[in-house]
Every structure is written in C-alpha cells, then in structure tokens.
Design an enzyme around this catalytic site. Sequence first.
Site, PDB file in Angstrom:
ATOM      1  N   GLU A 277      35.149  -0.271  25.122  1.00 44.00           N
ATOM      2  CA  GLU A 277      35.612   1.054  24.710  1.00 44.00           C
ATOM      3  C   GLU A 277      37.052   1.336  25.132  1.00 44.00           C
ATOM      4  O   GLU A 277      37.835   1.874  24.360  1.00 44.00           O
ATOM      5  CB  GLU A 277      34.689   2.133  25.305  1.00 44.00           C
ATOM      6  CG  GLU A 277      33.288   2.155  24.721  1.00 44.00           C
ATOM      7  CD  GLU A 277      33.258   2.688  23.303  1.00 44.00           C
ATOM      8  OE1 GLU A 277      34.252   3.296  22.861  1.00 44.00           O
ATOM      9  OE2 GLU A 277      32.235   2.487  22.615  1.00 44.00           O
ATOM     10  N   SER A 278      37.393   0.999  26.368  1.00 45.33           N
ATOM     11  CA  SER A 278      38.715   1.412  26.875  1.00 45.33           C
ATOM     12  C   SER A 278      39.485   0.316  27.594  1.00 45.33           C
ATOM     13  O   SER A 278      40.643   0.531  27.959  1.00 45.33           O
ATOM     14  CB  SER A 278      38.545   2.588  27.851  1.00 45.33           C
ATOM     15  OG  SER A 278      37.956   2.138  29.074  1.00 45.33           O
TER      16      SER A 278
END
Length: 375
Positions: A277-278
């Site tokens: 995700e990040s």
Amino acid sequence: MVIALPPATAPPVTLVPTHTVSHATPAPHGWTSYTVRSGDTLIGLAATFRTTPRALAVKNGLQDARQLWAGSTIQVPGRVGSTAKAAPRSTGRTLGAHTVRAGETLTSIADRYRTTVPSIAKANGISTRAFIFPGQTLRLSATSRASGATSTATKAGSAKASGTAYRVRSGDTLLGIASRHGRTVSALVKANGLRGTVIHAGQRLVIPAAAARRTEAPNTFFGIRYPDKVVANAARNRQILAGRTVPTRAQTRTMIAATARRHGVDPRLALAISMQESGWNQRQVSVANAVGIMQVIPSGGEWASSLIGRRLNLLDAQDNVTAGVVMLRALTRSAGSEDVAIAGYYQGLSSVQSRGMYSDTKRYVAGIKALKGRM
C-alpha cells in the site's frame, strides 16, 4: 487500501479477441493439458502454441479472458516430441533466473540485465504486457544482448524526447517523485507502464513531458475521478505530513509487527499489505485521501475507531497502523478465508461477497501473498 479506489459498477472485462489471424488447423498435432501460470494470457498462449485466442477459448469453453487464472488446467495444441506442460524453450542463451521484487516491471528487469522485454516474455511463455508480482521467478534469456543494449539506449533517447529519465533513490515514492516534478501519480504510472504504485531504489522511471500534465485531471487516479473536496483534504493531509517527523522504514516495520501481534493478526500479512500500500511510508497520501502506512481513508478510520473504542488519528503513525491492523482483523474474522480478507482490504468486503473478486483484485491478492512469503 480499504475502499480507497472504489470499484467500477461492473468488473473490468477483457474479452476474447474476435478478430485474429487464423491458422489453417488450430491443433495439427492434437491437444494436450497445460497448467496456466501467472501472467499467461490467451493471446500469449496462442502465440506460444501456434494457434489463435479464439481456438483456445472455444476448446476450453471460455467466454472471456477473466476465466484464465494461474493454477487452472486448459487444453492447448500439442507439439511433436514435447508436451505442453514443459516450459517453452528459449532460442537464446539462458542467463539464469530473477526473483521479482516489489515495484519491478518487465521493462526495468530487461534494462537491468541488458536484454529485452520480448526476450524475457518468450523465455517465460508470457505476454510482453503480462502482470508480474513480487516473489515470482522469471527465466532470463540473452537472445540478443547487443539488441538489448540498443533497446535500452533507444528508450533512453526516447525518454529525452518525451520526458526525463529518473533513477529511484532510497525512500522515494511515486507520490513524492510526482510532486517534485509537477506531475500526477497516474501520469507516472501510465508513462512507465506500472501495475501499481510501489517502486524500489535503483528502478528507472520516465518523467513524462510537462505537456502531458494538461491531459491528466488532478483529481483522477487509475481512471477514477474523485470529488474536489476529497482531493483538497488529501492535499492538506499530505502537506501536514510533509512537515512532520515520521518513523523510518525499519521503525515502521517493527511497529507494524508489534501492533499485529498485539491484536492477533499475522504480522507477515500486515507487513505485506502495508508494504504494497505505501512502502512503509507514513507520508504517503493518495488522491483519494488514503492516508499513511496502511493507506486508510477517513471512513475506514471511523470504522477502526469504533472497533478499538477510541478516536484514532490517521496522521499519527501508530494510530494509522492500529487502524489498518484492526480492520484487517475484522475482515479476517468475517471473510472466512485469508484470500477474501485481503481482497476485502482492497476492494471492500461487501463488494467481494456480492460481486466476487475483480481481475485487478485477484492480482492484488496474488501480490500480497507473494510479499507475505518474503516477510
């Protein structure tokens, strides 16, 4: 990210091509079984086994290409002196194997080994546009090292004509690179043929020319348009986090693992999702206002707050991790299987249960499971 990219009203469809170059006989040596591998496509398999996508579809009763998934067994034309289960032979000299890392593409791998995307695709029996995922092993072929070098040089020249070449540094994110160069994340994704937003140090990117910016709406991402208010809130959160001290990647990893254990969630799963995700970066904020390490949108934060019994601040790294972990715990308990829980984190559990996994969701699940195995 939890419902950060709302799905379309209907799952994306990749139809079986209706107009293809036909062969006189689809399977002159009969048919045999073949186990589908990740990245295989009807078009790619048709080219490998010298038939047509339509012939494969008719033989296997496929209505559209979404029915072709890794692990399934289909019928393909047989070959004289070989079986379809054997890996396609490469006419070039084998260089060895490469294990795909997060953020890599066929193009970046070809650049690294000074070969070409078609050579890698041919050596692995996949399409040149095939989706690859972290943990996947690719065979490397030196069909033409010289042409590979020429291809790289040509692409570098092309990059100068259409944009600027950029080498990813440690700590870089697509969002940060886009901001520094006055571009959008979606513009970088499109210009580099990326399948996601995770990148890695040493990767080569092309920064598209400024003119391309005029065709990119500032409130769109992967073709989805977001309300101006959502985009404005995302920009505000991005600005706030830019001025704050955030934990290092090593500190973030430790925080995620500890929080997951505390709430009864598999640490490897939480680490894999947060990496995808990040990239374990608290400053990451998407145009949809998915915030921080776990890429949680405000409504997800409200849900997580209700689950844990206190108000969570998504701009705080520990609270952000806690929000993602407790939501993952709830999804795991409700989903019935890890795959569905992972899909629910990306697509939304109710959507998965009512519509099934979309094609991009299936790729997301496969990527997360591959990452989990490396944690």
